[in-house]
Scaffold this motif. Structure first.
Motif, short mmCIF file in Angstrom:
data_model
loop_
_atom_site.label_atom_id
_atom_site.label_comp_id
_atom_site.label_asym_id
_atom_site.label_seq_id
_atom_site.Cartn_x
_atom_site.Cartn_y
_atom_site.Cartn_z
N ARG A 137 0.87 -1.17 0.00
CA ARG A 137 0.00 0.00 0.00
C ARG A 137 0.90 1.21 0.00
NH1 ARG A 137 -1.62 5.11 1.98
NH2 ARG A 137 -3.88 5.20 2.06
N PHE A 165 0.04 6.45 -4.44
CA PHE A 165 -1.08 5.94 -5.24
C PHE A 165 -2.37 6.62 -4.83
CE2 PHE A 165 -2.73 3.00 -8.16
CZ PHE A 165 -3.92 2.50 -7.68
N ASN A 166 -2.61 6.66 -3.52
CA ASN A 166 -3.81 7.34 -3.06
C ASN A 166 -3.70 8.86 -3.23
OD1 ASN A 166 -4.16 4.72 -2.13
ND2 ASN A 166 -5.50 5.43 -0.50
N ILE A 196 -2.31 10.51 -5.51
CA ILE A 196 -2.53 10.94 -6.88
C ILE A 196 -3.93 10.60 -7.35
CG2 ILE A 196 -1.73 10.59 -9.25
CD1 ILE A 196 -0.10 12.40 -7.55
N SER A 197 -4.61 9.65 -6.69
CA SER A 197 -5.95 9.33 -7.13
C SER A 197 -6.90 10.50 -6.95
CB SER A 197 -6.49 8.11 -6.40
OG SER A 197 -6.69 8.41 -5.04
N ILE A 228 3.97 5.45 -6.87
CA ILE A 228 2.67 5.30 -7.52
C ILE A 228 2.63 3.98 -8.27
CG2 ILE A 228 1.04 6.28 -9.14
CD1 ILE A 228 2.32 8.88 -8.90
N ASP A 229 3.65 3.72 -9.00
CA ASP A 229 3.60 2.61 -9.93
C ASP A 229 4.10 1.30 -9.35
OD1 ASP A 229 4.52 4.51 -12.90
OD2 ASP A 229 2.64 4.23 -11.82
#
Lengths: 224, 357, 390
Positions: free
Chosen positions: C352, C356-357, C359-360, C388-389
């Protein structure tokens, strides 16, 4: 000039004490009060964490209950687990040898399960400092579960990733396209029967010229 | 030209003028690029800058020019080729047009218009066309955005520039740049009765000076007004698709224009090529303004102007390397709501004080 | 093993996976602009497709995946100690911080606890990686907005921190230092005094950045009121770290959960800001860097002596079970959900990652802003592509 560093800071003295098991047990019972027998199994590890498993048709409802009743406003993540043991083992097969037969019995982890794949998500309650991991089975024949994107806005991207990596459809998600892979990619990489391409293209270098692990049997006693 | 005791035929004079103009453009540009862009910026950023080419990297510009000139002359596929090639030249031509009106000495000037200030302000807008055309003809969305932003910004900041200069014109009573220099340095020039420093308009026109320098910073699309270039968003704005020799022309035009604008600022506000006549006891005799001035000022004048230009461009570059950039609606608001009213007030105050005193 | 034809097909799929295409429907109104993947503003290969109306954004969509390396699949063929090397490269600016949650999860499953000295040194290195990461953010912030000078100060002062990390671990960027049960090695002699000097230097750096950047009038104009993220939206999207605290949520995993790290032995403030705009995010990060230097000072003052490695078998076989550990990483909340079947390596690891979150939320927050604000908002949200990736 007023230095900005002196303006705002907080150290809340009334932070609740880090949760004990009573808080966790109460969460389980409150969830059971609302969704009844859709809560199939639960596990509260003392001093550690909560796991819940709900019925597949109550997956979205579980999210709503956690958000509204338990007060878990913070969305941590959502993903899936494929419980099939990998037919490729640890990717260390010698391509010149005949293929090895491996045991493919599916055993699930905490709170059990009946299907090969499970979705799981984690949400946190910031006031009581408790996080909950909730799981649901994905039916083997038609791999669809309800989408959480109406419950937590952040689930949108997580479901896209789970869809492309595991092939699970999320009913109600309006835009289920690939997150990382090109749109014409075939296959679902995180499934266990999808081989690790790096090991297919070039076999594991340790087949030849490898040092054995130090002490091939457990010489030292295990730790406390 | 009476500098040398030899009469030079007209074609010789024209040749000298052309050479002089080229030197007047390239020498400031080179100095500013080396001193400020290479060295001052590097020292501010706690690094050394170019050190290899020549002693302390002084020949770096030569190396860069050579590098750019030997590059391939590219143009994007969808670009309007003829206009794409013309655009950098338009910008450079405007710089040359500007420099002909700057006086370098009592007899060392290219032209001596009576409407010098008017001409200068008019011609400084020609570069706007070049930038807009460069942005449009590049067939690139980023360049287009840069060109459009430039059009809005450069037109908006023309006005404060004009209005700031009007204050100087009112105080000097003339638009002729040589006369403005004479007014600031002559034996009649006095600040509140004291002739020790002449009368540089810096002190009486301090508001006009500040507004002019800010407007010049914006006209040159330098930080904090560099939305048209905006490196972190538009890569290079209108200059994105240019490479090789054409980029070199943009580059030289940019720094040469810095030099020329600061030369004009030092003429208008710092006394130009002159030093106060009172220091040497020169008197204004005869019909010509500078008849009593020694002939060696024709050599010293350009050097003095050069020094003043360096000081002012140091200020401009210093601000360039320190500040973040303003968003274009913020900079438009700044021009229209702050600079223009302030410069209008300055004009009113100058006019009133001119009549009263 | 597959035969030659299948192998070619799989190589072809692998090659195609490197080329990401997105189907965007043709629109006749407004201009569609592609920001990235090569662009000075994005910290790496992030592609954002925006649809513009003049200079205002009507619709924005990030297209991640240009750096997807398949970490979750790779962990399935690694042994537990090998995963540390892999995981260093997720958030490569503060890389020690990536190892810690995974090691803690494995230790939780094994029932092992690292000795106190190892826990304290882990915390010190964790905070040092936070300082290394966020000081680069502070410098890069200026560069995104046009101030070219603070970047160099950031890199110059960050060098000292990287030197410190190198003195201990041998690696500036990818230490690979954490082990199940403790650490690889102890601190070298003289390191503690060196750290004190460096922390003082970094506090000066924070003051410098506050003076020349945060208090700069142009900077304030560019970031105040830009990209406001209200509290509820931030929680729904799972924003974490300074982004969440800048929206007024008082949540810090160092203080709010019990992990075998030394945070309960030191005094530190958790900084929040009520505004939720770009400025708030930048300001919170600045304050956290200062706070991190103070934490390191306290930790090195009270460092206990003792062994740095618990007794663990040479070959690590983690018993079956599942564990989730997340920590307050420099970028936000980073956690690992480790599923083990009693094998040499994990069965499934869900990573986790904070960015990622973070940028969402970009499609939500970029509606209606101007193009220059895109850069300001992205800079203040602060992501690392590897995060992110994965």
């Amino acid at each position: 000039m007023v230095r900005l560093s002196e303006t705002t800071s907080t150290n809340t003295p009334d932070t609740p004490a880090l949760p004990g098991d009573s808080v966790r047990e109460s969460i389980v019972s409150r969830v059971r009060d609302v969704i009844g027998d859709a809560l199939i199994d639960s596990l509260v590890k003392p001093g550690d964490d909560i796991w819940l498993r709900v019925r597949t048709d109550a997956w979205r409802q579980a999210g709503v209950v956690l958000r509204d009743v338990i007060g878990c406003e913070y969305f941590c993540f959502l993903s899936a687990i494929d419980w099939l043991p990998s037919p490729y083992g640890r990717g260390e097969d010698d391509p010149t040898e005949p293929a090895v037969e491996r045991d493919s019995t599916i055993t699930q982890g905490y709170t059990g399960g009946d299907t090969r794949m499970q979705v799981f998500a984690r949400v946190t309650n910031l006031t009581t400092h408790v996080g909950v991991t909730v799981k649901a089975d994905v039916p083997d024949d038609v791999q669809v579960v309800e989408s959480w994107s109406g419950v937590y806005a952040g689930a949108n991207w997580h479901e896209r990733e789970a869809h492309e990596m595991f092939g699970i459809d999320f009913a109600g998600h309006n835009d289920l396209r690939n997150m990382y892979l090109p749109s014409d990619f075939e296959g679902h990489p995180l499934r266990k029967d999808f081989p690790l391409l790096a090991r297919m293209v070039k076999p594991w270098p340790g087949i030849v010229d490898v040092e054995p692990l130090p002490g091939s049997d457990d010489e030292e006693g295990t730790a406390s | 030209m009476s500098l040398l005791a030899v009469s030079i035929p007209y074609w010789g004079q024209s040749l000298l003028r052309v050479l002089g103009g080229t030197v007047a453009i390239l020498l400031p540009a080179g100095t500013i690029v080396y001193l400020f862009l290479f060295k001052m910026m590097s020292f501010m950023q706690s690094r050394l800058g170019p050190m290899d080419a020549g002693p302390y990297g002084s020949l770096q510009l030569v190396a860069e020019v050579g590098k750019w000139m030997q590059k391939e002359d590219l143009a994007p596929n969808g670009a309007d080729k003829r206009i794409f090639r013309m655009a950098p030249l338009v910008v450079l031509v405007s710089t040359f047009l500007l420099v002909v009106v700057v006086p370098f000495g009592p007899d060392a000037y290219f032209t001596n218009f009576d409407g010098g200030v008017f001409y200068m302000l008019a011609v400084s807008s020609v570069s706007t066309l070049g930038i807009l055309v460069a942005g449009w003809s590049s067939a690139n969305k980023y360049s287009l955005l840069g060109g459009l932003r430039a059009a809005g910004q450069l037109i908006a900041y023309e006005l404060p520039m004009v209005l700031a200069v009007v204050g100087v014109v009112i105080q000097a009573g003339t638009m002729n740049l040589q006369q403005i220099v004479w007014r600031q340095n002559s034996d009649h020039a006095a600040m509140f009765g004291w002739t020790g420093l002449g009368n540089p308009y810096l002190f009486t026109q301090i508001i006009g000076f500040v507004v002019f320098m800010i407007a010049v910073q914006a006209e040159l699309t330098q930080v904090p007004f560099d939305m048209p270039i905006a490196e972190s968003e538009l890569v290079s704005g209108y200059m994105t698709e240019y490479s090789g020799f054409r980029f070199l022309i943009f580059f030289i035009a940019e720094f040469a224009t810095v030099g020329v604008f600061t030369m004009i600022a030092s003429v208008l506000f710092l006394g130009g090529w002159g030093v106060p006549f009172a220091w040497f006891g020169w008197k204004t005799t005869g019909p010509g303004l500078f008849d009593g001035v020694a002939n060696w000022m024709n050599i010293a004048g350009p050097i003095i102007l050069f020094v003043k230009m360096t000081v002012l461009s140091f200020l401009a570059m210093w601000v360039r390397f320190s500040y973040p950039r303003l968003r274009e609606d913020q900079l438009q608001r700044f021009a229209w709501k702050v600079l223009i009213p302030v410069s209008l007030l300055n004009i009113m105050a100058t006019a009133i004080l001119k009549v009263v005193f | 093993m597959t035969d030659i034809a299948d192998r070619h097909k799989l190589s072809y799929i692998a090659a195609q996976a490197a080329d990401a295409r997105l189907n965007v429907e043709l629109e006749t109104e407004g201009m569609t602009l592609n920001i990235g993947p090569q662009h000075p503003a994005t910290h790496g290969t992030l592609r954002i497709i925006v649809r513009l109306d003049g200079e205002q954004v009507v619709w924005a969509e990030p297209s991640a995946g240009y750096m997807h390396r398949g970490y979750e699949k790779l962990t399935e063929v690694r042994t537990y100690p090998q995963v540390t090397t892999l995981v260093n490269r997720i958030d490569w600016l503060g890389s020690f911080a990536n190892e810690v949650p995974f090691i803690l999860a494995a230790e939780k499953l094994m029932g092992v606890e690292a000795p106190p000295r190892a826990q304290w040194i882990r915390t010190i290195l964790f905070e040092l990686s936070r300082i290394a990461n966020v000081s680069l953010f502070l410098g890069d912030l200026g560069a995104q907005l046009g101030a070219v000078t603070p970047v160099f100060y950031a890199f110059r002062d960050r060098e000292y921190v990287l030197n410190l990390i190198e003195l201990v671990t041998g690696g500036r960027f990818h230490p690979n230092f954490d082990r199940i049960g403790g650490l690889f090695d102890d601190l070298p002699a003289g390191w503690i005094d060196e750290t004190r000097h460096v922390m003082k230097r970094l506090r000066n750096f924070c003051d410098e950045i506050e003076d020349i950047l945060i208090n700069n009038v142009v900077f304030q104009k560019r970031t105040r009121g830009v990209g406001v993220i209200p509290r509820e939206v931030a929680l729904q999207y799972g924003l974490s770290g300074p982004n969440l605290r800048a929206s007024g949520v008082d949540w810090d995993l160092r203080r709010d959960q019990q992990l075998p790290l030394a945070y309960d032995k030191v005094d530190f403030k958790v900084w929040t800001h009520p505004d939720g705009d770009s400025f708030a995010r930048c300001w919170v990060r600045l304050q956290e860097t200062r706070e991190a230097t103070k934490i390191v000072d306290q930790l090195i003052d009270g460092l206990p002596s003792g062994p740095i490695m618990a007794k663990v078998p040479r070959i690590i076989k983690v018993p079956a079970g599942e564990a989730w550990v997340s920590t307050e990483n420099p970028l936000g909340e980073m956690g690992y959900y480790v599923v083990s079947k009693g094998d040499l390596g994990p069965f499934r690891v869900k990573i986790r990652s904070a960015s990622f979150n973070n940028i969402s939320i970009v499609p939500w927050v970029l509606r209606g802003v101007y193009i220059p604000d895109i850069v300001s908002i992205l800079a203040s949200l602060y992501f690392i592509l590897g995060d992110i990736d994965r």
